[in-house]
Design a protein around this motif. Structure first.
Motif, PDB file in Angstrom:
ATOM      1  N   TYR A   1       0.845  -1.204   0.000  1.00  0.00           N
ATOM      2  CA  TYR A   1       0.000   0.000   0.000  1.00  0.00           C
ATOM      3  C   TYR A   1       0.874   1.245   0.000  1.00  0.00           C
ATOM      4  N   LEU A   2       0.330   2.303  -0.598  1.00  0.00           N
ATOM      5  CA  LEU A   2       0.958   3.622  -0.452  1.00  0.00           C
ATOM      6  C   LEU A   2      -0.058   4.544   0.216  1.00  0.00           C
ATOM      7  N   GLY A   3       0.350   5.183   1.290  1.00  0.00           N
ATOM      8  CA  GLY A   3      -0.500   6.160   1.978  1.00  0.00           C
ATOM      9  C   GLY A   3       0.062   7.553   1.771  1.00  0.00           C
ATOM     10  N   VAL A   4      -0.817   8.538   1.672  1.00  0.00           N
ATOM     11  CA  VAL A   4      -0.406   9.940   1.525  1.00  0.00           C
ATOM     12  C   VAL A   4      -1.025  10.724   2.672  1.00  0.00           C
TER      13      VAL A   4
ATOM     14  N   GLN B   1      -7.994  14.219 -13.588  1.00  0.00           N
ATOM     15  CA  GLN B   1      -7.457  13.402 -14.685  1.00  0.00           C
ATOM     16  C   GLN B   1      -6.230  12.613 -14.237  1.00  0.00           C
ATOM     17  N   ALA B   2      -5.405  13.248 -13.393  1.00  0.00           N
ATOM     18  CA  ALA B   2      -4.161  12.577 -12.976  1.00  0.00           C
ATOM     19  C   ALA B   2      -4.467  11.310 -12.181  1.00  0.00           C
ATOM     20  N   ILE B   3      -5.483  11.358 -11.332  1.00  0.00           N
ATOM     21  CA  ILE B   3      -5.835  10.164 -10.531  1.00  0.00           C
ATOM     22  C   ILE B   3      -6.435   9.107 -11.464  1.00  0.00           C
ATOM     23  N   SER B   4      -7.255   9.578 -12.388  1.00  0.00           N
ATOM     24  CA  SER B   4      -7.852   8.672 -13.364  1.00  0.00           C
ATOM     25  C   SER B   4      -6.744   7.936 -14.144  1.00  0.00           C
ATOM     26  N   ASP B   5      -5.702   8.682 -14.509  1.00  0.00           N
ATOM     27  CA  ASP B   5      -4.586   8.077 -15.251  1.00  0.00           C
ATOM     28  C   ASP B   5      -3.840   7.049 -14.391  1.00  0.00           C
ATOM     29  N   MET B   6      -3.702   7.355 -13.093  1.00  0.00           N
ATOM     30  CA  MET B   6      -3.013   6.402 -12.203  1.00  0.00           C
ATOM     31  C   MET B   6      -3.781   5.087 -12.163  1.00  0.00           C
ATOM     32  N   ARG B   7      -5.092   5.174 -12.191  1.00  0.00           N
ATOM     33  CA  ARG B   7      -5.907   3.953 -12.192  1.00  0.00           C
ATOM     34  C   ARG B   7      -5.786   3.246 -13.547  1.00  0.00           C
ATOM     35  N   ARG B   8      -5.888   4.048 -14.616  1.00  0.00           N
ATOM     36  CA  ARG B   8      -5.809   3.452 -15.957  1.00  0.00           C
ATOM     37  C   ARG B   8      -4.494   2.726 -16.170  1.00  0.00           C
ATOM     38  N   ASP B   9      -3.411   3.328 -15.653  1.00  0.00           N
ATOM     39  CA  ASP B   9      -2.085   2.749 -15.865  1.00  0.00           C
ATOM     40  C   ASP B   9      -1.768   1.620 -14.886  1.00  0.00           C
ATOM     41  N   GLY B  10      -2.701   1.326 -13.999  1.00  0.00           N
ATOM     42  CA  GLY B  10      -2.501   0.218 -13.064  1.00  0.00           C
ATOM     43  C   GLY B  10      -1.637   0.572 -11.865  1.00  0.00           C
ATOM     44  N   LEU B  11      -1.303   1.861 -11.707  1.00  0.00           N
ATOM     45  CA  LEU B  11      -0.509   2.243 -10.526  1.00  0.00           C
ATOM     46  C   LEU B  11      -1.369   2.153  -9.270  1.00  0.00           C
ATOM     47  N   ILE B  12      -2.634   2.546  -9.411  1.00  0.00           N
ATOM     48  CA  ILE B  12      -3.588   2.342  -8.315  1.00  0.00           C
ATOM     49  C   ILE B  12      -4.432   1.124  -8.679  1.00  0.00           C
ATOM     50  N   ILE B  13      -4.386   0.107  -7.825  1.00  0.00           N
ATOM     51  CA  ILE B  13      -5.227  -1.070  -8.078  1.00  0.00           C
ATOM     52  C   ILE B  13      -6.596  -0.849  -7.427  1.00  0.00           C
TER      53      ILE B  13
ATOM     54  N   LYS C   1       6.641   4.333  -8.128  1.00  0.00           N
ATOM     55  CA  LYS C   1       6.085   5.007  -9.317  1.00  0.00           C
ATOM     56  C   LYS C   1       4.843   5.796  -8.934  1.00  0.00           C
ATOM     57  N   LEU C   2       4.036   5.222  -8.053  1.00  0.00           N
ATOM     58  CA  LEU C   2       2.809   5.902  -7.646  1.00  0.00           C
ATOM     59  C   LEU C   2       3.134   7.180  -6.878  1.00  0.00           C
ATOM     60  N   LYS C   3       4.153   7.116  -6.054  1.00  0.00           N
ATOM     61  CA  LYS C   3       4.557   8.308  -5.297  1.00  0.00           C
ATOM     62  C   LYS C   3       4.980   9.422  -6.272  1.00  0.00           C
ATOM     63  N   LYS C   4       5.752   9.044  -7.279  1.00  0.00           N
ATOM     64  CA  LYS C   4       6.193  10.038  -8.270  1.00  0.00           C
ATOM     65  C   LYS C   4       4.982  10.626  -8.995  1.00  0.00           C
ATOM     66  N   ALA C   5       4.020   9.761  -9.316  1.00  0.00           N
ATOM     67  CA  ALA C   5       2.810  10.242 -10.008  1.00  0.00           C
ATOM     68  C   ALA C   5       2.044  11.213  -9.111  1.00  0.00           C
ATOM     69  N   PHE C   6       2.014  10.956  -7.821  1.00  0.00           N
ATOM     70  CA  PHE C   6       1.336  11.881  -6.901  1.00  0.00           C
ATOM     71  C   PHE C   6       2.056  13.225  -6.835  1.00  0.00           C
ATOM     72  N   GLU C   7       3.374  13.169  -6.809  1.00  0.00           N
ATOM     73  CA  GLU C   7       4.128  14.430  -6.755  1.00  0.00           C
ATOM     74  C   GLU C   7       3.842  15.264  -8.009  1.00  0.00           C
ATOM     75  N   LYS C   8       3.732  14.580  -9.137  1.00  0.00           N
ATOM     76  CA  LYS C   8       3.410  15.272 -10.389  1.00  0.00           C
ATOM     77  C   LYS C   8       1.988  15.856 -10.302  1.00  0.00           C
ATOM     78  N   HIS C   9       1.111  15.071  -9.711  1.00  0.00           N
ATOM     79  CA  HIS C   9      -0.291  15.508  -9.538  1.00  0.00           C
ATOM     80  C   HIS C   9      -0.352  16.771  -8.677  1.00  0.00           C
ATOM     81  N   PHE C  10       0.390  16.775  -7.578  1.00  0.00           N
ATOM     82  CA  PHE C  10       0.373  17.956  -6.702  1.00  0.00           C
ATOM     83  C   PHE C  10       0.936  19.179  -7.433  1.00  0.00           C
ATOM     84  N   ALA C  11       1.936  18.933  -8.286  1.00  0.00           N
ATOM     85  CA  ALA C  11       2.541  20.057  -9.010  1.00  0.00           C
ATOM     86  C   ALA C  11       1.568  20.684 -10.005  1.00  0.00           C
TER      87      ALA C  11
END
Lengths: 426, 406
Positions: free
Chosen positions: A253-256, A291-303, A330-340
């Motif tokens: 799991y990844l928690g934020v 959109q960024a969260i949607s992409d994380m799901r689409r790309d399988g980073l978020i199961i 990878k998910l953490k990096k995607a979140f950092e991009k999302h926050f940016a």
């Protein structure tokens, strides 16, 4: 008694106080068979109070008292509720304690039973000692729960010294050190009639309930001097920006976690809007409408998403969410991009705000029919001196610029990431 | 009200939302459980109409949080493919357009079933990953492992403690062909539909779902022939023990048996029950105890989380308490439990979604379809009947998942 009507949700609230100072907030909802009544004690498990009238208050006192209150001079109230066809229980949060019952049948007798729990301090040292192993047993049931472990790791990684770090239930040591005198001081300080508020929703006659409240004779106690904990939290950074530990269930799991500035500081910037923003803060950041969260799901980073939660206590507030993933880095990096890019996405023509507002409106409208969930929302908002239906109207009135102003701040708040790692061989 | 033998429509006049539950009953030889589970995810992934997702429920944010969910279950000797729809009633959210929210969500459902899924390898791979992960979520839960241990050793044919999405190796072997076959089975299977609201949509419902005539025929029994024993396994990382104790018993067939199970659950483990008082309050062995009745009224399972050293005393104490518990059941206590249960019945009818589930269940099993009928069936159960069921209980075995000694 004051009556308020809220057009957007089509509900009314009756608010008032009896001669002893017992307050009430009633929201009758026609056609909802299950009536939900509860008494709010405006103090929970937050360890911000270390002494009352010179007596030490160990961590876990609020929760232990919550357990004990069901036994009264008149006998076991749980049994009495049950005999009336009512289901009763209680819970302790950081900020408050809430005792409640629900029933689809007669509510007058259960309401009397609920009031009887606050009539006197009916505890002995033996009863307090008898409760301790039961609480330790409750503690044991949580230790293997992933959501619980994740929340503890996030809060420990965010806060240096705030009492929000301490567990509501206490520690084995603090529970053992709770004495009768501490429980009594706590009861008299916070369970006085003029501190309590009765909440109710469901299909009932408000005038009848008000008459019952007016005839309730709950005791009032003299308040003692209180010694509060002194602490200096650092709000410009988290204790750790990343933590890794073992997952109790073998999954990864990844928690934020996001640490908000002190409540007073945010209130000065946003005024009452702050509480409406709290209503949708989790969705603004973590909903798939982004959109960024949607992409994380689409790309399988978020199961799977395991939900988000905004926790408030004293001066402190944090927002947390956690996700099942096989690629935490990878998910953490995607979140950092999302926050940016979060602020930019809400400024754009494809801003997700409208979707979030419509969805929030639909959820809120349907929630009124569930007397338990509705009452819990009334209680949460009341703790911030708000009527929840008014918060809903405020959320629906937000314009893009209001949300952008909040998010511009939020992306600068300290964050932490917690990885709970599973067995990689599975 | 309409009753087309497999369609029940009730008014949503007292509610703020409408709900529909459709269950498609599928024979096991037509497709696999794994293919149906994967199909549910693939259909949702293929839909472009949605903006948010909670687990496997799709929430249409722009339609005021209307939701659509698809799921697969095992039930007796069948597979069930469930479709649930929920939406706010237009007037409560200020919707004033020609096509109501009910109409929009039904149309979306119809389109999902008609369009099917994309033959997208990445989507299939992600779907398999989700299903396997979901299974591993279950097996990561020590209480699930305890139930699984009990089932494998003592109730081999029962439906409880099954992996939520089936067998992992079969999931990984799924092909688009398997899923297409499953979709065809879903499209042609007989449906049982319960609705709260949607009253003006009866015609559309008939065109979306293949409404059945009469109830399905089930052929299901549970074998409990193994020798009684107390078994255990250890698991790293966990700190408490997870104990389940299985009993065989024989409740009545049909909804009478369901109601007996619900009454017994309260009589045996609510706050005034012999198990709660005996295990928690008197002996201090556990914080809480639960009782469930899986396997179609043929078994009862007592479960609890406790310290490792309390496992053996708890097994012994449970047996002692249950042996003497029928003496503690009085008419007064039964009446009180029935009263509490009736509040629970009212709660079913407070929620359009649970009400629609209830209606669908009545179509599939011949259960009551109104609150009055349901309440009357609770009142009809006698104290002697309950005592007889408790007397007939026999311990089959126990299974605990314990932390390692270290």
């Amino acid at each position: 008694m004051e009556k308020y009507y809220f057009r957007r949700l089509g509900v009314a609230l009756y608010e008032g106080r009896n001669k002893d100072g017992l307050s009430y907030v009633l929201s009758p909802t026609k056609g909802v068979n299950t009536k939900f009544f509860g008494i709010l004690v405006p103090k929970g498990g937050l360890t911000d109070v270390v002494e009352i009238g010179g007596t030490k208050i160990p961590a876990g006192t609020a929760h232990l008292l919550e357990h004990r209150l069901f036994e009264t001079v008149g006998g076991d109230t749980l049994k009495k509720f049950s005999e009336c066809g009512a289901f009763a229980n209680a819970f302790t949060t950081e900020s408050f304690t809430f005792y409640y019952f629900s029933t689809s049948q007669d509510y007058e007798k259960p309401l009397d039973i609920l009031f009887s729990m606050f009539n006197s301090f009916y505890q002995t040292s033996e009863k307090i000692e008898h409760e301790k192993p039961i609480i330790l047993g409750e503690m044991a049931t949580r230790r293997d729960d992933t959501a619980y472990v994740m929340d503890r790791k996030i809060v420990e990684s965010l806060y240096f010294s705030s009492p929000i770090k301490d567990e509501i239930i206490g520690t084995e040591r603090s529970i053992q050190s709770i004495h009768l005198s501490a429980a009594r001081k706590f009861f008299e300080q916070y369970y006085s009639a003029d501190s309590l508020t009765l909440f109710a929703s469901g299909d009932f006659d408000p005038d009848k309930v008000i008459r019952i409240v007016d005839s309730a004779k709950l005791p009032k106690f003299k308040k003692q001097p209180v010694k509060s904990v002194e602490y200096k939290e650092k709000y410009d950074k988290a204790v750790r920006s990343e933590v890794e530990d073992v997952s109790p269930d073998g999954q990864t799991y990844l928690g934020v976690g996001i640490k908000f500035p002190p409540r007073k500081e945010l209130f000065e910037k946003f005024g009452d809007d702050m509480f409406a923003l709290y209503e949708i803060a989790g969705s603004l950041v973590f909903s798939k409408a982004n959109q960024a969260i949607s992409d994380m799901r689409r790309d399988g980073l978020i199961i799977f998403g395991n939900g988000h939660n905004l926790e408030e206590a004293g001066e402190d507030t944090y927002l947390e969410a956690f996700f099942e993933t096989n690629s935490p880095e990878k998910l953490k990096k995607a979140f950092e991009k999302h926050f940016a890019s979060l602020v930019k996405s809400y400024k754009s023509v494809t801003s997700p705000l409208n979707s979030i507002q419509l969805s929030y409106y639909g959820d809120s409208s349907m929630l009124v029919s569930n007397s338990e969930d509705y009452t819990n929302n009334l209680v949460d908002a009341y703790m911030n001196h708000f009527a929840w239906p008014a918060l809903v109207s405020r959320v629906l009135a937000f314009k893009k610029k209001d949300v952008v102003k909040f998010l511009e701040e939020l992306v600068t708040f300290p964050r932490t990431y917690v990885v709970l790692s599973g067995d990689k061989t599975r | 009200m309409a009753n087309n033998s497999s369609l029940l429509l009730r008014s949503n006049a007292n509610y703020r939302s409408s709900a529909l539950t459709a269950t498609l009953v599928i024979d096991k030889d037509k497709t696999s459980y794994e293919a149906l589970s994967a199909l549910a995810v693939m259909l949702l992934l293929a839909s472009k109409a949605y903006r948010d997702e909670r687990g496997l429920v799709l929430r249409m944010m722009n339609l005021y949080s209307s939701s659509l969910s698809l799921s697969t279950k095992r039930y007796k000797d069948k597979y069930l493919f469930d479709i649930s729809l929920s939406c706010p009633i237009d007037k409560y959210v200020g919707v004033n357009s020609l096509l109501s929210l009910e109409g929009k969500i039904l149309k979306t459902c119809q389109k999902i079933l008609a369009d099917g899924f994309n033959h997208d390898e990445v989507a299939l791979m992600l779907t398999k990953g989700k299903l396997v992960r979901d299974n591993n979520d279950a097996t990561g839960n020590p209480m699930f492992l305890a139930y699984e241990g009990l089932k494998n050793n003592f109730f081999p044919n029962a439906n409880f403690a099954s992996y939520p999405n089936g067998d992992n190796s079969r999931i990984l072997a799924l092909t688009f062909e398997d899923l297409e076959k499953a979709l065809e089975v879903v499209r042609s299977s007989k449906a049982y539909v319960g609705c709260v609201g949607f009253q003006r949509k009866a015609k559309s419902l008939s065109s979306i779902f293949n409404l059945a005539e009469g109830m399905p025929i089930y052929d299901y029994d549970v074998d409990q022939s193994k020798k009684c024993a107390d078994l255990s396994m250890t698991k790293d990382v966990i700190t408490s023990s997870y104990l389940v104790i299985g009993y065989s018993l024989s409740l009545d067939e049909g909804y009478k048996g369901d109601i007996e199970a619900m009454l017994l659950e309260r009589l045996l483990c609510d706050d005034s029950s012999p198990l709660f008082l005996g295990l928690r309050e008197e002996r201090g062995l556990t914080y809480g105890v639960d009782v469930t009745f899986p396997s179609e009224h043929k078994s009862m399972i007592v479960s609890m989380v406790l310290d490792r050293q309390n496992v053996a005393p708890a097994i012994k104490a449970t047996e002692e308490i249950l042996k003497s518990s029928d003496d503690k059941f009085t008419q007064e206590r039964l009446d009180q439990v029935k009263k509490t249960m009736k509040s629970g019945v009212d709660a079913i009818f407070d929620s359009p979604m649970s009400y629609s589930h209830f209606l669908k269940g009545s179509l599939m099993n011949g259960y009551p379809s109104t609150k009055d009928e349901y309440v009357a069936s609770i009142d009809a159960i006698t104290l002697d009947e309950i005592k007889e069921k408790v007397k007939g209980m026999r311990k089959v075995g126990s299974f605990s998942v314990d932390p390692s000694e270290a």
